[in-house]
Design a protein around this motif. Structure first.
Motif, PDB file in Angstrom:
ATOM      1  N   SER A 152       1.713  58.015  64.714  1.00  0.00           N
ATOM      2  CA  SER A 152       1.739  57.765  66.150  1.00  0.00           C
ATOM      3  C   SER A 152       0.749  58.612  66.934  1.00  0.00           C
ATOM      4  CB  SER A 152       3.150  58.050  66.687  1.00  0.00           C
ATOM      5  OG  SER A 152       3.210  57.841  68.088  1.00  0.00           O
ATOM      6  N   MET A 153       0.166  58.009  67.945  1.00  0.00           N
ATOM      7  CA  MET A 153      -0.562  58.763  68.951  1.00  0.00           C
ATOM      8  C   MET A 153       0.376  59.815  69.529  1.00  0.00           C
ATOM      9  SD  MET A 153      -2.084  55.342  70.800  1.00  0.00           S
ATOM     10  CE  MET A 153      -2.208  56.110  72.397  1.00  0.00           C
ATOM     11  N   CYS A 154      -0.159  60.968  69.891  1.00  0.00           N
ATOM     12  CA  CYS A 154       0.703  61.999  70.468  1.00  0.00           C
ATOM     13  C   CYS A 154      -0.104  62.911  71.385  1.00  0.00           C
ATOM     14  CB  CYS A 154       1.392  62.807  69.367  1.00  0.00           C
ATOM     15  SG  CYS A 154       0.304  63.920  68.464  1.00  0.00           S
ATOM     16  N   GLY A 155       0.612  63.740  72.126  1.00  0.00           N
ATOM     17  CA  GLY A 155      -0.032  64.692  73.014  1.00  0.00           C
ATOM     18  C   GLY A 155      -0.390  64.054  74.341  1.00  0.00           C
ATOM     19  N   LYS A 158      -7.015  63.264  76.520  1.00  0.00           N
ATOM     20  CA  LYS A 158      -8.042  64.291  76.655  1.00  0.00           C
ATOM     21  C   LYS A 158      -9.312  63.779  77.319  1.00  0.00           C
ATOM     22  CE  LYS A 158      -6.590  66.558  72.337  1.00  0.00           C
ATOM     23  NZ  LYS A 158      -7.064  66.988  71.004  1.00  0.00           N
ATOM     24  N   SER A 159      -9.756  62.608  76.926  1.00  0.00           N
ATOM     25  CA  SER A 159     -11.021  62.095  77.453  1.00  0.00           C
ATOM     26  C   SER A 159     -10.841  61.632  78.897  1.00  0.00           C
ATOM     27  CB  SER A 159     -11.521  60.933  76.600  1.00  0.00           C
ATOM     28  OG  SER A 159     -10.677  59.807  76.747  1.00  0.00           O
ATOM     29  N   ASP A 160     -11.936  61.569  79.634  1.00  0.00           N
ATOM     30  CA  ASP A 160     -11.879  61.113  81.025  1.00  0.00           C
ATOM     31  C   ASP A 160     -11.336  59.690  81.108  1.00  0.00           C
ATOM     32  OD1 ASP A 160     -12.927  63.531  81.845  1.00  0.00           O
ATOM     33  OD2 ASP A 160     -14.986  62.785  82.041  1.00  0.00           O
ATOM     34  N   ASP A 161     -11.774  58.832  80.175  1.00  0.00           N
ATOM     35  CA  ASP A 161     -11.325  57.440  80.183  1.00  0.00           C
ATOM     36  C   ASP A 161      -9.826  57.349  79.948  1.00  0.00           C
ATOM     37  OD1 ASP A 161     -11.720  54.452  79.967  1.00  0.00           O
ATOM     38  OD2 ASP A 161     -10.979  54.889  77.945  1.00  0.00           O
ATOM     39  N   ALA A 162      -9.325  58.094  78.956  1.00  0.00           N
ATOM     40  CA  ALA A 162      -7.893  58.064  78.658  1.00  0.00           C
ATOM     41  C   ALA A 162      -7.078  58.623  79.818  1.00  0.00           C
ATOM     42  CB  ALA A 162      -7.611  58.845  77.385  1.00  0.00           C
ATOM     43  N   VAL A 205      -0.908  66.817  62.179  1.00  0.00           N
ATOM     44  CA  VAL A 205      -1.526  66.277  63.385  1.00  0.00           C
ATOM     45  C   VAL A 205      -3.036  66.259  63.212  1.00  0.00           C
ATOM     46  CG1 VAL A 205      -1.878  66.568  65.865  1.00  0.00           C
ATOM     47  CG2 VAL A 205       0.358  67.083  64.860  1.00  0.00           C
ATOM     48  N   ALA A 206      -3.630  65.097  63.400  1.00  0.00           N
ATOM     49  CA  ALA A 206      -5.087  64.953  63.405  1.00  0.00           C
ATOM     50  C   ALA A 206      -5.561  65.111  64.843  1.00  0.00           C
ATOM     51  CB  ALA A 206      -5.494  63.596  62.853  1.00  0.00           C
ATOM     52  N   VAL A 207      -6.473  66.041  65.053  1.00  0.00           N
ATOM     53  CA  VAL A 207      -6.980  66.319  66.396  1.00  0.00           C
ATOM     54  C   VAL A 207      -8.174  65.420  66.681  1.00  0.00           C
ATOM     55  CG1 VAL A 207      -7.977  68.080  67.896  1.00  0.00           C
ATOM     56  CG2 VAL A 207      -6.155  68.689  66.288  1.00  0.00           C
ATOM     57  N   ASN A 208      -8.118  64.710  67.806  1.00  0.00           N
ATOM     58  CA  ASN A 208      -9.173  63.787  68.208  1.00  0.00           C
ATOM     59  C   ASN A 208      -9.642  64.111  69.623  1.00  0.00           C
ATOM     60  OD1 ASN A 208      -8.987  62.059  65.839  1.00  0.00           O
ATOM     61  ND2 ASN A 208      -7.017  61.391  66.662  1.00  0.00           N
ATOM     62  N   PRO A 209     -10.818  63.622  70.023  1.00  0.00           N
ATOM     63  CA  PRO A 209     -11.325  63.919  71.363  1.00  0.00           C
ATOM     64  C   PRO A 209     -10.639  63.137  72.477  1.00  0.00           C
ATOM     65  CG  PRO A 209     -12.902  62.592  70.134  1.00  0.00           C
ATOM     66  CD  PRO A 209     -11.842  62.984  69.168  1.00  0.00           C
ATOM     67  N   HIS A 213      -3.183  62.472  66.886  1.00  0.00           N
ATOM     68  CA  HIS A 213      -2.417  61.490  66.114  1.00  0.00           C
ATOM     69  C   HIS A 213      -1.537  62.225  65.107  1.00  0.00           C
ATOM     70  CE1 HIS A 213      -2.018  57.190  64.913  1.00  0.00           C
ATOM     71  NE2 HIS A 213      -1.476  57.776  63.865  1.00  0.00           N
ATOM     72  N   ALA A 214      -0.244  61.944  65.155  1.00  0.00           N
ATOM     73  CA  ALA A 214       0.731  62.634  64.309  1.00  0.00           C
ATOM     74  C   ALA A 214       1.192  61.756  63.155  1.00  0.00           C
ATOM     75  CB  ALA A 214       1.943  63.051  65.136  1.00  0.00           C
ATOM     76  N   THR A 215       1.417  62.374  62.011  1.00  0.00           N
ATOM     77  CA  THR A 215       2.074  61.737  60.876  1.00  0.00           C
ATOM     78  C   THR A 215       3.337  62.527  60.589  1.00  0.00           C
ATOM     79  OG1 THR A 215      -0.032  60.998  59.936  1.00  0.00           O
ATOM     80  CG2 THR A 215       1.882  61.033  58.467  1.00  0.00           C
ATOM     81  N   LEU A 216       4.483  61.877  60.691  1.00  0.00           N
ATOM     82  CA  LEU A 216       5.773  62.522  60.521  1.00  0.00           C
ATOM     83  C   LEU A 216       6.527  61.855  59.380  1.00  0.00           C
ATOM     84  CD1 LEU A 216       6.760  62.522  64.290  1.00  0.00           C
ATOM     85  CD2 LEU A 216       5.847  64.453  63.023  1.00  0.00           C
TER      86      LEU A 216
END
Length: 222
Positions: A152-155, A158-162, A205-209, A213-216
């Motif tokens: 799942s997406m998480c957090g 971060k980006s201006d668009d998001a 957790v994979a850190v992206n810009p 994204h979390a794997t649980l």
């Protein structure tokens, strides 16, 4: 409601390999790495085990797990995606049971049917109460000693668009005025899973810009 079938038709007509378009291969490489790691660490029941991919699209986790020798099943809301997946499995000489339907209500699966349920990056596509309905169904169809893998997406965005598309009141990303992705901090996702009767056994957790994204890896509680 987001029209997933129309999007799959557009992707297929454009010759894309799958849901993420030009990012598909990158996503599959990450998914393969994650599944291989979980298998090495003994997170999955031994073969032959029966697995289900939620939101399987044209075959993602289910395709990779079938290659490993698991009994693969998949469910997706899009008829186009399921037809596409069936063709991919057949072309690769792999077998799977693939169904069109909602992950929020899966009466076609009996209680305790699966050893493994893998969220094919589907949970973050569910909005509001649909998340609880889905998690309740997963707990019902998962064996008492089964494994539930959440991807799942998480957090926070971060980006201006998001950030521009994020509604902090609902915790959703917005597209054309409608919520289409749920974006929660990892701690909130874990609380949600606990409330649904799952215990988190492992997390990465994979850190992206844009967002993380979390794997649980979860088991049933009680």
């Amino acid at each position: 409601m987001y029209d997933y079938d129309a999007q799959y038709r557009r992707l297929r007509d454009a010759g894309s390999p799958g849901w993420a378009g030009d990012q598909y291969q990158r996503g599959q490489a990450r998914l393969t790495e994650a599944l291989d790691r979980l298998e090495r660490e003994g997170a999955f029941p031994l073969l032959p085990a029966r697995m289900l991919e939620l939101g399987c699209g044209n075959g993602s986790s289910s395709f990779l797990m079938a290659r490993k020798g698991y009994e693969a099943h998949g469910v997706d809301i899009s008829e186009t995606a399921i037809a596409w997946a069936r063709e991919r499995f057949a072309a690769a000489g792999l077998s799977a049971v693939l169904r069109q339907g909602s992950v929020c209500a899966m009466p076609f699966f009996g209680d305790g049917r699966f050893d493994i349920v893998i969220d094919g990056s589907c949970l973050h596509c569910l909005i509001g109460d649909d998340r609880a309905w889905c998690l309740a169904e997963v707990r019902r169809i998962l064996r008492r000693d089964g494994v539930f893998v959440v991807s799942s997406m998480c957090g926070l965005p971060k980006s201006d668009d998001a950030q521009a598309r994020f509604d902090p009141r609902t915790g959703c990303l917005i597209d054309n005025g409608e919520p289409y992705r749920t974006l929660k901090p990892l701690a909130e996702i874990e609380l949600e899973l606990s409330a649904a009767g799952f215990a988190v056994k492992d997390r990465s957790v994979a850190v992206n810009p844009w967002w993380d994204h979390a794997t649980l890896v979860c088991g049933r509680r009680g």
